[in-house]
Design an enzyme around this catalytic site. Structure first.
Site, PDB file in Angstrom:
ATOM      1  N   HIS A   1       0.850  -1.195   0.000  1.00 55.46           N
ATOM      2  CA  HIS A   1       0.000   0.000   0.000  1.00 55.46           C
ATOM      3  C   HIS A   1       0.881   1.238   0.000  1.00 55.46           C
ATOM      4  CE1 HIS A   1      -3.877  -1.907   1.871  1.00 55.46           C
ATOM      5  NE2 HIS A   1      -3.392  -2.607   0.879  1.00 55.46           N
TER       6      HIS A   1
ATOM      7  N   TYR B   1      -8.589   5.446   8.004  1.00 54.64           N
ATOM      8  CA  TYR B   1      -8.676   5.816   9.425  1.00 54.64           C
ATOM      9  C   TYR B   1      -9.697   6.944   9.511  1.00 54.64           C
ATOM     10  CZ  TYR B   1      -4.228   3.380  10.450  1.00 54.64           C
ATOM     11  OH  TYR B   1      -3.237   2.447  10.631  1.00 54.64           O
TER      12      TYR B   1
ATOM     13  N   PRO C   1      -2.738   0.416  19.078  1.00 55.98           N
ATOM     14  CA  PRO C   1      -2.582  -0.100  17.711  1.00 55.98           C
ATOM     15  C   PRO C   1      -2.770   0.934  16.598  1.00 55.98           C
ATOM     16  CG  PRO C   1      -4.640  -0.869  18.667  1.00 55.98           C
ATOM     17  CD  PRO C   1      -3.895  -0.177  19.759  1.00 55.98           C
TER      18      PRO C   1
ATOM     19  N   LYS D   1       2.353  -0.105  14.975  1.00 62.86           N
ATOM     20  CA  LYS D   1       3.794  -0.168  15.244  1.00 62.86           C
ATOM     21  C   LYS D   1       4.268  -1.388  16.045  1.00 62.86           C
ATOM     22  CE  LYS D   1       5.313   3.418  13.159  1.00 62.86           C
ATOM     23  NZ  LYS D   1       4.958   2.836  11.862  1.00 62.86           N
TER      24      LYS D   1
ATOM     25  N   TYR E   1       4.776   6.593   9.619  1.00 62.82           N
ATOM     26  CA  TYR E   1       3.890   5.446   9.387  1.00 62.82           C
ATOM     27  C   TYR E   1       4.619   4.343   8.622  1.00 62.82           C
ATOM     28  CZ  TYR E   1      -0.513   2.968   8.611  1.00 62.82           C
ATOM     29  OH  TYR E   1      -1.503   2.023   8.611  1.00 62.82           O
TER      30      TYR E   1
HETATM   31  P1  RFL Z   1       3.442 -11.651  21.447  1.00 60.56           P
HETATM   32  O1  RFL Z   1       2.897 -11.712  20.080  1.00 60.56           O
HETATM   33  O2  RFL Z   1       2.518 -11.331  22.553  1.00 60.56           O
HETATM   34  O3  RFL Z   1       4.152 -13.044  21.723  1.00 60.56           O
HETATM   35  C1  RFL Z   1       4.574 -13.433  23.005  1.00 60.56           C
HETATM   36  C2  RFL Z   1       4.564 -14.949  23.076  1.00 60.56           C
HETATM   37  O4  RFL Z   1       5.025 -15.370  24.358  1.00 60.56           O
HETATM   38  C3  RFL Z   1       4.169 -16.390  24.836  1.00 60.56           C
HETATM   39  N1  RFL Z   1       4.283 -16.436  26.306  1.00 60.56           N
HETATM   40  C4  RFL Z   1       5.005 -17.357  26.970  1.00 60.56           C
HETATM   41  N2  RFL Z   1       5.758 -18.377  26.551  1.00 60.56           N
HETATM   42  C5  RFL Z   1       6.363 -19.145  27.480  1.00 60.56           C
HETATM   43  N3  RFL Z   1       6.237 -18.917  28.824  1.00 60.56           N
HETATM   44  C6  RFL Z   1       5.502 -17.902  29.284  1.00 60.56           C
HETATM   45  N4  RFL Z   1       5.383 -17.689  30.609  1.00 60.56           N
HETATM   46  C7  RFL Z   1       4.849 -17.060  28.351  1.00 60.56           C
HETATM   47  N5  RFL Z   1       4.043 -15.970  28.459  1.00 60.56           N
HETATM   48  C8  RFL Z   1       3.708 -15.610  27.211  1.00 60.56           C
HETATM   49  C9  RFL Z   1       2.803 -16.000  24.334  1.00 60.56           C
HETATM   50  O5  RFL Z   1       1.897 -17.102  24.312  1.00 60.56           O
HETATM   51  C10 RFL Z   1       3.142 -15.488  22.935  1.00 60.56           C
HETATM   52  O6  RFL Z   1       3.123 -16.516  21.964  1.00 60.56           O
HETATM   53  O7  RFL Z   1       4.651 -10.617  21.553  1.00 60.56           O
HETATM   54  P2  RFL Z   1       5.785 -10.209  20.467  1.00 60.56           P
HETATM   55  O8  RFL Z   1       6.393 -11.435  19.874  1.00 60.56           O
HETATM   56  O9  RFL Z   1       6.621  -9.207  21.137  1.00 60.56           O
HETATM   57  O10 RFL Z   1       4.977  -9.521  19.271  1.00 60.56           O
HETATM   58  C11 RFL Z   1       4.306  -8.298  19.460  1.00 60.56           C
HETATM   59  C12 RFL Z   1       3.077  -8.212  18.550  1.00 60.56           C
HETATM   60  O11 RFL Z   1       2.302  -9.368  18.698  1.00 60.56           O
HETATM   61  C13 RFL Z   1       2.227  -6.964  18.859  1.00 60.56           C
HETATM   62  O12 RFL Z   1       3.061  -5.867  19.123  1.00 60.56           O
HETATM   63  C14 RFL Z   1       1.293  -6.606  17.687  1.00 60.56           C
HETATM   64  O13 RFL Z   1       0.318  -7.589  17.505  1.00 60.56           O
HETATM   65  C15 RFL Z   1       0.613  -5.257  17.947  1.00 60.56           C
HETATM   66  N6  RFL Z   1      -0.358  -4.894  16.904  1.00 60.56           N
HETATM   67  C16 RFL Z   1       0.054  -4.361  15.693  1.00 60.56           C
HETATM   68  N7  RFL Z   1       1.373  -4.226  15.430  1.00 60.56           N
HETATM   69  C17 RFL Z   1       1.782  -3.761  14.204  1.00 60.56           C
HETATM   70  O14 RFL Z   1       2.986  -3.614  13.991  1.00 60.56           O
HETATM   71  N8  RFL Z   1       0.894  -3.452  13.198  1.00 60.56           N
HETATM   72  C18 RFL Z   1      -0.439  -3.581  13.388  1.00 60.56           C
HETATM   73  O15 RFL Z   1      -1.204  -3.351  12.445  1.00 60.56           O
HETATM   74  C19 RFL Z   1      -0.917  -4.015  14.682  1.00 60.56           C
HETATM   75  N9  RFL Z   1      -2.231  -4.162  14.919  1.00 60.56           N
HETATM   76  C20 RFL Z   1      -1.724  -5.077  17.124  1.00 60.56           C
HETATM   77  C21 RFL Z   1      -2.655  -4.689  16.108  1.00 60.56           C
HETATM   78  C22 RFL Z   1      -2.216  -5.644  18.298  1.00 60.56           C
HETATM   79  C23 RFL Z   1      -3.566  -5.810  18.483  1.00 60.56           C
HETATM   80  N10 RFL Z   1      -3.984  -6.413  19.696  1.00 60.56           N
HETATM   81  C24 RFL Z   1      -4.927  -7.465  19.770  1.00 60.56           C
HETATM   82  C25 RFL Z   1      -3.250  -6.145  20.903  1.00 60.56           C
HETATM   83  C26 RFL Z   1      -4.010  -4.840  16.288  1.00 60.56           C
HETATM   84  C27 RFL Z   1      -4.487  -5.373  17.487  1.00 60.56           C
HETATM   85  C28 RFL Z   1      -5.963  -5.473  17.643  1.00 60.56           C
HETATM   86  C1  PHB Z   2      -5.031  -4.263  11.039  1.00 64.03           C
HETATM   87  O1  PHB Z   2      -5.215  -4.475   9.822  1.00 64.03           O
HETATM   88  O2  PHB Z   2      -5.248  -5.140  11.873  1.00 64.03           O
HETATM   89  C2  PHB Z   2      -4.567  -2.945  11.501  1.00 64.03           C
HETATM   90  C3  PHB Z   2      -4.298  -1.956  10.566  1.00 64.03           C
HETATM   91  C4  PHB Z   2      -3.859  -0.714  10.986  1.00 64.03           C
HETATM   92  C5  PHB Z   2      -3.717  -0.455  12.342  1.00 64.03           C
HETATM   93  C6  PHB Z   2      -3.981  -1.440  13.281  1.00 64.03           C
HETATM   94  C7  PHB Z   2      -4.412  -2.695  12.859  1.00 64.03           C
HETATM   95  O3  PHB Z   2      -3.318   0.783  12.737  1.00 64.03           O
END
Ligand code: RFL
Ligand code: PHB
Length: 387
Positions: free
Chosen positions: A75, A199, A291, A295, A383
């Site tokens: 994109h 957005y 979110p 990032k 971004y």
């Molecule tokens: P994770 O993905 O939470 O993985 C951590 C792992 O550790 C495990 N764990 C354990 N394992 C062993 N022993 C224990 N005691 C443990 N405790 C936990 C867990 O089960 C898990 O598998 O962290 P990590 O790897 O640092 O990754 C971070 C990302 O997942 C997170 O920052 C993103 O998902 C945030 N996020 C977004 N980031 C983006 O860059 N672009 C996006 O568009 C974006 N959209 C989002 C998001 C997060 C969202 N939510 C649900 C918080 C949208 C949403 C809705």
């Molecule tokens: C997503 O597609 O899940 C998404 C996109 C943009 C954001 C957060 C989440 O800022």
């Protein structure tokens, strides 16, 4: 107790832990990954969708970008909608060709698990009673207690993990902000009605149009942080999404069967420093962003890139200099992403505490942003990802 030995013990098989394991493998460094959930749970957890240019480059450069190149959706712009009008920010034009790629975190994790298993190096799912010590990690696997001895431990276990919590509180500084709202997110079997993300700020609150593929639309609505998802039958979700997203040119999201729903709270959080002795924190274990700036996953990727380079330098030369610099180096980037995520969030959400003045100020900010090349360039630079 079963005794194991490796160079780097990695707690958590999310994007941070799996990518670190892969980057270390490419440097010839041995690791063991310990995850407490099942493989299916880790893959199916619905989260991020937006990869910065640098994250895409890292995946391709390290040989895990084949499917990403094929199926990821590049994109070059995003839309900001307010007052019933969509305004396009041409990010590629403003940044000399930088773009983002829409590729679900599920896909990233799927690809990383596959390459990890292909190396034959250990990855334990469904472990229990995981605890970290000075130079070892203890856990049970298949009901059998294990002790993994390692030179270093990488705490990649997310916000609720045990690694950060194992550091004495007196040795950590915590910076934190909670937001008085959350996001209700859905996935629907519907072809995206726009090629790029939208957005939107509406009187009734924020809404976001995103996607996962040519057949799946991803949508979010601002809601209360503790919103009860049971109060949101599909019809109500579509009505609210249409109210907040539809623009006066007739654009609105396509509807389809909703096959996933969830509510997530929002916070900003940083723990400093990201190192305690031989334990290094990376990704959500050390920091959380709301979110809105997309990032979180990208910060996790840049943390583990720095950590893999520092560990590689150590094993090549014995020098700890890069390991000593790891926390400060990561934090400079993290704080800029914190600022950007906070700014996007405050600009685009209706705070329950805001009054009419704040609402007019928000609209003025969006009006300025979408009419000033300087302001749009700043948004586009942040971004698509700072260097
Ligand atoms: P994770 O993905 O939470 O993985 C951590 C792992 O550790 C495990 N764990 C354990 N394992 C062993 N022993 C224990 N005691 C443990 N405790 C936990 C867990 O089960 C898990 O598998 O962290 P990590 O790897 O640092 O990754 C971070 C990302 O997942 C997170 O920052 C993103 O998902 C945030 N996020 C977004 N980031 C983006 O860059 N672009 C996006 O568009 C974006 N959209 C989002 C998001 C997060 C969202 N939510 C649900 C918080 C949208 C949403 C809705
Ligand atoms: C997503 O597609 O899940 C998404 C996109 C943009 C954001 C957060 C989440 O800022």
């Amino acid at each position: 107790m079963k005794q194991l030995r490796t160079q780097v013990g990695i707690v958590g098989a999310g994007p941070a832990g799996l990518l670190l394991a892969h980057l270390l493998h490419l440097e010839g460094i041995d690791s063991v990954v310990i995850e407490n959930r099942s493989r299916q749970y880790v893959v199916e957890r619905v989260r991020a969708g937006v990869l910065e240019q640098g994250t895409v480059d890292l995946m391709i450069g390290s040989g895990v970008g084949e499917r990403l190149m094929r199926e990821g959706m590049r994109h070059e712009g995003i839309y900001l909608a307010f007052g019933g009008v969509r305004h396009r920010i041409d990010m590629a034009e403003l940044t000399g060709g930088r773009a983002i790629t829409v590729y679900g975190q599920n896909e990233v994790v799927t690809d990383l698990i596959e390459v990890r298993l292909a190396t034959g190096r250990p990855l334990f799912f469904e472990t229990a009673e995981v605890s970290v010590h000075d130079s070892s990690i203890r856990f049970t696997y298949n009901h059998e207690p294990h002790e993994l001895h390692c030179d270093f431990i990488a705490g990649c276990d997310g916000f609720h993990g045990i690694c950060r919590q194992s550091i004495p509180a007196a040795d950590l500084r915590i910076y934190e902000r909670e937001y008085p709202f959350g996001w209700l997110g859905i996935l629907a079997h519907a072809a995206p009605s726009s090629d790029e993300l939208v957005y939107s700020l509406h009187e009734r609150g924020f809404a976001l149009f995103s996607m996962r593929s040519h057949a799946v639309t991803r949508l979010y609505l601002q809601c209360a942080p503790d919103e009860d998802i049971n109060q949101w039958p599909d019809d109500r979700i579509w009505e609210e999404l249409n109210t907040r997203l539809a623009t006066s040119d007739g654009w609105k999201p396509n509807q389809g069967e909703i096959f996933q729903k969830g509510v997530t709270g929002m916070r900003s959080f940083v723990a400093e420093p990201m190192r305690h002795g031989r334990l290094f924190l990376a990704g959500d274990a050390a920091h959380i962003v709301p979110p809105t700036g997309a990032k979180g996953l990208n910060l996790a990727a840049s943390d583990v890139r720095n950590l893999s380079l520092a560990l590689a330098a150590y094993y090549k030369s014995g020098s700890e200099q890069q390991l000593d610099e790891y926390s400060d180096k990561c934090l400079r980037r993290i704080w800029k992403a914190q600022r950007f995520s906070w700014w996007m969030t405050s600009m685009l959400h209706r705070s329950p505490e805001a009054n009419a003045f704040d609402q007019r100020r928000q609209l003025a900010e969006l009006d300025y942003l979408t009419s000033s090349r300087a302001a749009m360039t700043s948004l586009a630079e942040n971004y698509t990802g700072l260097p």
